[in-house]
Motif scaffolding. Structure first.
Motif, mmCIF file in Angstrom:
data_model
loop_
_atom_site.group_PDB
_atom_site.id
_atom_site.type_symbol
_atom_site.label_atom_id
_atom_site.label_comp_id
_atom_site.label_asym_id
_atom_site.label_seq_id
_atom_site.Cartn_x
_atom_site.Cartn_y
_atom_site.Cartn_z
ATOM 1 N N LEU A 95 0.845 -0.930 -0.443
ATOM 2 C CA LEU A 95 0.198 0.024 0.097
ATOM 3 C C LEU A 95 1.140 1.441 -0.097
ATOM 4 O O LEU A 95 0.510 1.752 -0.665
ATOM 5 C CB LEU A 95 -1.098 0.051 1.096
ATOM 6 N N TYR A 96 1.946 1.303 0.518
ATOM 7 C CA TYR A 96 2.992 2.485 0.699
ATOM 8 C C TYR A 96 3.612 2.320 -0.397
ATOM 9 O O TYR A 96 3.500 3.664 -1.223
ATOM 10 C CB TYR A 96 3.832 2.151 2.057
ATOM 11 N N ALA A 97 3.761 1.472 -1.706
ATOM 12 C CA ALA A 97 4.251 1.464 -3.066
ATOM 13 C C ALA A 97 3.116 2.310 -3.450
ATOM 14 O O ALA A 97 3.412 3.029 -4.144
ATOM 15 C CB ALA A 97 5.190 0.537 -3.236
ATOM 16 N N GLU A 98 2.165 2.371 -3.653
ATOM 17 C CA GLU A 98 1.015 2.129 -4.519
ATOM 18 C C GLU A 98 0.716 3.586 -4.284
ATOM 19 O O GLU A 98 0.753 4.092 -5.014
ATOM 20 C CB GLU A 98 -0.452 1.038 -4.619
ATOM 21 N N SER A 99 0.906 3.937 -2.652
ATOM 22 C CA SER A 99 0.543 5.790 -2.658
ATOM 23 C C SER A 99 1.367 6.419 -2.977
ATOM 24 O O SER A 99 1.271 7.250 -3.586
ATOM 25 C CB SER A 99 0.428 5.914 -1.313
ATOM 26 N N GLU A 100 3.021 5.874 -2.928
ATOM 27 C CA GLU A 100 4.436 6.830 -3.370
ATOM 28 C C GLU A 100 4.327 6.862 -4.303
ATOM 29 O O GLU A 100 4.589 7.776 -4.981
ATOM 30 C CB GLU A 100 5.553 5.888 -2.586
ATOM 31 N N LYS A 101 3.671 6.059 -5.229
ATOM 32 C CA LYS A 101 3.549 5.862 -6.953
ATOM 33 C C LYS A 101 2.576 7.078 -7.506
ATOM 34 O O LYS A 101 2.920 8.227 -7.939
ATOM 35 C CB LYS A 101 3.207 4.742 -7.100
ATOM 36 N N GLU A 102 1.199 7.281 -6.800
ATOM 37 C CA GLU A 102 -0.077 7.702 -6.687
ATOM 38 C C GLU A 102 0.885 9.250 -6.453
ATOM 39 O O GLU A 102 0.319 10.066 -7.469
ATOM 40 C CB GLU A 102 -0.954 7.478 -6.518
ATOM 41 N N PHE A 103 1.336 9.569 -5.121
ATOM 42 C CA PHE A 103 1.694 10.806 -5.057
ATOM 43 C C PHE A 103 2.995 11.522 -5.990
ATOM 44 O O PHE A 103 2.440 12.611 -5.820
ATOM 45 C CB PHE A 103 3.060 10.737 -3.649
ATOM 46 N N ARG A 104 4.230 10.389 -6.562
ATOM 47 C CA ARG A 104 4.853 10.712 -7.335
ATOM 48 C C ARG A 104 4.535 11.515 -8.023
ATOM 49 O O ARG A 104 4.929 12.918 -9.207
ATOM 50 C CB ARG A 104 6.059 9.946 -7.694
ATOM 51 N N ILE A 105 3.102 10.372 -9.506
ATOM 52 C CA ILE A 105 2.350 11.068 -10.283
ATOM 53 C C ILE A 105 1.619 12.433 -9.551
ATOM 54 O O ILE A 105 1.568 13.048 -10.536
ATOM 55 C CB ILE A 105 1.233 9.881 -11.084
ATOM 56 N N GLY A 106 0.848 12.685 -8.835
ATOM 57 C CA GLY A 106 -0.076 13.478 -8.549
ATOM 58 C C GLY A 106 1.269 15.162 -8.753
ATOM 59 O O GLY A 106 0.687 16.116 -8.713
ATOM 60 N N LEU A 107 2.806 14.649 -7.662
ATOM 61 C CA LEU A 107 3.072 15.897 -7.684
ATOM 62 C C LEU A 107 3.014 16.130 -9.439
ATOM 63 O O LEU A 107 3.670 18.004 -9.755
ATOM 64 C CB LEU A 107 4.696 15.632 -7.080
ATOM 65 N N ALA A 108 3.871 15.022 -9.866
ATOM 66 C CA ALA A 108 4.664 15.522 -11.238
ATOM 67 C C ALA A 108 3.413 16.398 -12.258
ATOM 68 O O ALA A 108 3.399 17.066 -12.780
ATOM 69 C CB ALA A 108 4.559 14.345 -12.421
ATOM 70 N N LYS A 109 2.131 16.082 -12.597
ATOM 71 C CA LYS A 109 0.898 16.436 -12.571
ATOM 72 C C LYS A 109 0.581 18.151 -12.124
ATOM 73 O O LYS A 109 0.574 18.656 -12.521
ATOM 74 C CB LYS A 109 -0.359 15.689 -12.299
ATOM 75 N N ARG A 110 1.257 18.151 -10.730
ATOM 76 C CA ARG A 110 0.846 19.391 -10.333
ATOM 77 C C ARG A 110 1.665 20.575 -10.569
ATOM 78 O O ARG A 110 1.986 21.545 -10.578
ATOM 79 C CB ARG A 110 0.393 19.626 -8.811
ATOM 80 N N ALA A 111 2.343 20.029 -10.509
ATOM 81 C CA ALA A 111 4.192 20.970 -11.444
ATOM 82 C C ALA A 111 4.224 21.390 -12.133
ATOM 83 O O ALA A 111 4.529 21.984 -13.259
ATOM 84 C CB ALA A 111 5.534 20.280 -10.982
#
Length: 112
Positions: A95-111
């Motif tokens: 779950l952490y790995a999945e969350s971390e992946k979504e977090f990184r994708i979301g940060l990239a989209k926000r940037a």
């Protein structure tokens, strides 16, 4: 009720509060969480599991990993009650790995 994986309002607030240090905060968070996850074991006693899960929950809440935090909170309560058989460290790590992946994708989209 399904909890959103990432609480973007929390992420945005942290980013606003930290300014240029946000990237460093994220890096330290990831490092500390991964170190704690490496020690998470079904062989650990209930007290050790409770402490590790409490740390993981707090770190996750700070960075907006809401679903991961909720899972850690539930497991922490189970450990506090001595009910460690249902705690699955591999599922928590996944779950952490999945969350971390979504977090990184979301940060990239926000940037972008």
């Amino acid at each position: 009720m399904v909890t959103a994986m990432i609480d973007w309002a929390q992420v945005d607030e942290l980013r606003s509060d930290m300014g240029d240090a946000f990237g460093d905060v994220v890096k330290v968070f990831m490092q500390e969480v991964e170190e704690a996850l490496a020690t998470l074991s079904s062989e650990a006693d209930a007290g050790t599991l409770k402490e590790t899960l409490h740390f993981l929950k707090g770190a996750a809440l700070n960075l907006g990993f809401s679903q991961f935090a909720a899972t850690c909170a539930t497991a922490e309560k189970d450990a506090a009650a001595g009910q460690v058989d249902g705690i699955d460290p591999d599922a928590i790590r996944a779950l952490y790995a999945e969350s971390e992946k979504e977090f990184r994708i979301g940060l990239a989209k926000r940037a972008a």
